[in-house]
Scaffold this motif. Sequence first.
Motif, PDB file in Angstrom:
ATOM      1  N   CYS A  40     -69.402  26.986  38.275  1.00  0.00           N
ATOM      2  CA  CYS A  40     -69.881  27.443  38.734  1.00  0.00           C
ATOM      3  C   CYS A  40     -68.946  29.416  39.084  1.00  0.00           C
ATOM      4  O   CYS A  40     -68.437  29.200  40.014  1.00  0.00           O
ATOM      5  CB  CYS A  40     -71.522  27.366  39.792  1.00  0.00           C
ATOM      6  N   ARG A  44     -71.715  30.761  44.121  1.00  0.00           N
ATOM      7  CA  ARG A  44     -73.092  29.668  43.527  1.00  0.00           C
ATOM      8  C   ARG A  44     -72.531  27.793  43.822  1.00  0.00           C
ATOM      9  O   ARG A  44     -71.496  27.839  43.752  1.00  0.00           O
ATOM     10  CB  ARG A  44     -73.778  29.598  41.998  1.00  0.00           C
ATOM     11  N   ALA A  46     -72.825  23.565  42.683  1.00  0.00           N
ATOM     12  CA  ALA A  46     -73.706  22.943  41.901  1.00  0.00           C
ATOM     13  C   ALA A  46     -74.563  21.977  41.845  1.00  0.00           C
ATOM     14  O   ALA A  46     -74.492  21.148  43.306  1.00  0.00           O
ATOM     15  CB  ALA A  46     -72.191  22.107  40.902  1.00  0.00           C
ATOM     16  N   THR A  78     -68.666  22.647  43.842  1.00  0.00           N
ATOM     17  CA  THR A  78     -68.565  24.058  42.564  1.00  0.00           C
ATOM     18  C   THR A  78     -68.731  24.025  41.523  1.00  0.00           C
ATOM     19  O   THR A  78     -68.634  25.102  40.570  1.00  0.00           O
ATOM     20  CB  THR A  78     -67.688  25.202  43.393  1.00  0.00           C
ATOM     21  N   CYS A 100     -76.088  25.035  38.037  1.00  0.00           N
ATOM     22  CA  CYS A 100     -75.767  26.158  38.951  1.00  0.00           C
ATOM     23  C   CYS A 100     -76.700  27.380  39.687  1.00  0.00           C
ATOM     24  O   CYS A 100     -77.925  27.539  39.256  1.00  0.00           O
ATOM     25  CB  CYS A 100     -74.499  27.311  39.211  1.00  0.00           C
ATOM     26  N   ARG A 103     -75.766  29.589  46.234  1.00  0.00           N
ATOM     27  CA  ARG A 103     -75.728  28.822  47.370  1.00  0.00           C
ATOM     28  C   ARG A 103     -76.497  29.571  48.802  1.00  0.00           C
ATOM     29  O   ARG A 103     -76.634  30.595  48.705  1.00  0.00           O
ATOM     30  CB  ARG A 103     -74.612  29.424  48.364  1.00  0.00           C
TER      31      ARG A 103
END
Length: 104
Positions: A40, A44, A46, A78, A100, A103
Amino acid sequence: MTSNVAFAHPIGQQHDSNIIVQTNTQTIPNATAADIAVVCPFGRIAIGGGGAIGTGGIQGGAITTTGPFPATMLNNPTGWHVIVTNLSGVALPGTAWVLCVPRS
């Protein structure tokens, strides 16, 4: 075994605009196994992924493993990876993809 899809992303269907799909395609020589990974973008994580080998209906292509990575970050992975095996007699494309999201 025919070509495999481990997780199908609903291409052509609407999805959350925060989801980014990243892909990585490699040529897998005959009589070879390969670990194909895709990550990602920074910031971001996964939320899913999958992979494919071949173009459908091809004998000798198989996905033996699929899952998030790195393994030390299973709560916030990730990326995604697939391990593919090609025993088809010819080189085949292998693809991994990851979904993605930002976060939180």
